[in-house]
Enzyme design. Structure first.
Site, PDB file in Angstrom:
ATOM      1  N   ARG A  28      -3.222  -9.989   4.910  1.00 32.21           N
ATOM      2  CA  ARG A  28      -3.917 -10.335   3.187  1.00 32.21           C
ATOM      3  C   ARG A  28      -2.880  -9.760   2.579  1.00 32.21           C
ATOM      4  O   ARG A  28      -1.887  -8.291   2.791  1.00 32.21           O
ATOM      5  CB  ARG A  28      -4.523  -9.028   3.441  1.00 32.21           C
ATOM      6  N   LYS A  57       0.257  -1.269  -0.551  1.00 33.43           N
ATOM      7  CA  LYS A  57      -0.129  -0.440  -0.061  1.00 33.43           C
ATOM      8  C   LYS A  57       0.539   0.921  -0.104  1.00 33.43           C
ATOM      9  O   LYS A  57       2.144   1.047   0.226  1.00 33.43           O
ATOM     10  CB  LYS A  57      -1.041  -0.177   1.560  1.00 33.43           C
TER      11      LYS A  57
END
Length: 292
Positions: free
Chosen positions: A264, A224
């Site tokens: 994740r 991210k």
């Protein structure tokens, strides 16, 4: 330090470590791998590779949630995810469907998915929570304020950790009133969603507050933007998504030690190694109270 996840989700495996959720985006525009796995054959091949690398679950998504992304139609989303879910579930893979739409989730569950990963936490589709309750499906409820095209305008918090926890608690109550069994709900603090880089770090550091909600916690930091910002070069250019896996592994290990139920990741092999190392380290600390 926690040798095992603090809580588990009913109906899913309970290994003595954090679960690993492998990311499989069947989209043309996801921030990290958009377009790479649009072809079902390639997607199935990659999904099987994720399992071989150590994924406990494969999370299949047909809608990009990167900032500014355009929403596909419901039918378009189904056309993307359904062949891949059917193929992997047919192989015995535990499949999660990453969707905000109740109909997509229901069809996916009928095709063999075992978990609904809803980044809107039931806010985007009022039919989602009643459907999850009716089918008794395990469910990930994420902190969410707005769709991708506008979420960057919703980053105002008094205290980001307390506010995220409070907003999750409110939506958990909505889920319970809809009939979703509490033991089947995990929460996700929504790293990267309506949060600045500094706010993302604060939420991760405040995981103990998330555990106070009484539900398993999923942590999704993989590749991210806030990691790219941290690793920016001398010109201030963020590190590209594909070069953020080492940082992802570091956050994975820290989340696992902090008691995360699931992490994740796009890069499953290093993540699977990290959760096993973190679990064994924490277990050794608990075995010797003087070193805990």
């Amino acid at each position: 330090m926690h040798p095992f996840p603090l809580r588990y989700v009913d109906g899913l495996p309970r290994p003595p470590r954090s679960l690993v959720m492998g990311v499989l985006n069947v989209t043309p525009d996801s921030f990290s791998d958009g377009g790479r796995y649009l072809d079902p054959a390639r997607a199935l091949e990659h999904g099987r590779r994720l399992v071989a690398d150590g994924a406990d679950l494969v999370d299949i998504g047909g809608e990009s949630t990167r900032p500014g992304a355009r929403r596909p139609s419901e039918d378009e989303e189904l056309q993307r995810v359904l062949p891949v879910i059917e193929g992997l579930a047919g192989d015995g893979v535990l499949v999660s469907v990453d969707t905000m739409r109740a109909r997509v989730a229901e069809v996916a569950l009928g095709a063999g998915a075992v978990l609904v990963n809803d980044v809107s936490g039931g806010r985007a589709d009022q039919e989602m929570l009643p459907m999850v309750a009716r089918l008794r499906a395990p469910y990930v409820l994420m902190h969410w304020r707005a769709h991708a095209e506008e979420m960057s305008r919703h980053t105002s918090y008094v205290d980001v950790v307390e506010d995220v926890a409070a907003e999750l608690a409110e939506q958990l109550e909505v889920a319970r009133r809809a009939g979703v069994e509490p033991g089947r709900i995990a929460v996700d603090p929504g790293i990267g969603f309506s949060k600045t880089a500094d706010q993302n770090w604060a939420v991760l550091a405040g995981m103990a507050r998330l555990h106070d909600l009484g539900h398993p916690v999923l942590v999704a930091t993989s590749r991210k933007r806030f990691l790219g910002t941290l690793l920016a070069d001398e010109r201030g250019e963020p590190r590209p998504p594909g070069e953020r896996d080492d940082a992802t592994t570091a956050t994975t290990a820290l989340a696992a030690v902090a008691g995360a139920w699931c992490v994740r990741s796009h890069a499953v092999r290093s993540t699977a190694d990290a959760v096993r190392v973190a679990s064994r380290w924490a277990a050794a600390s608990s075995e010797d109270p003087a070193r805990a």
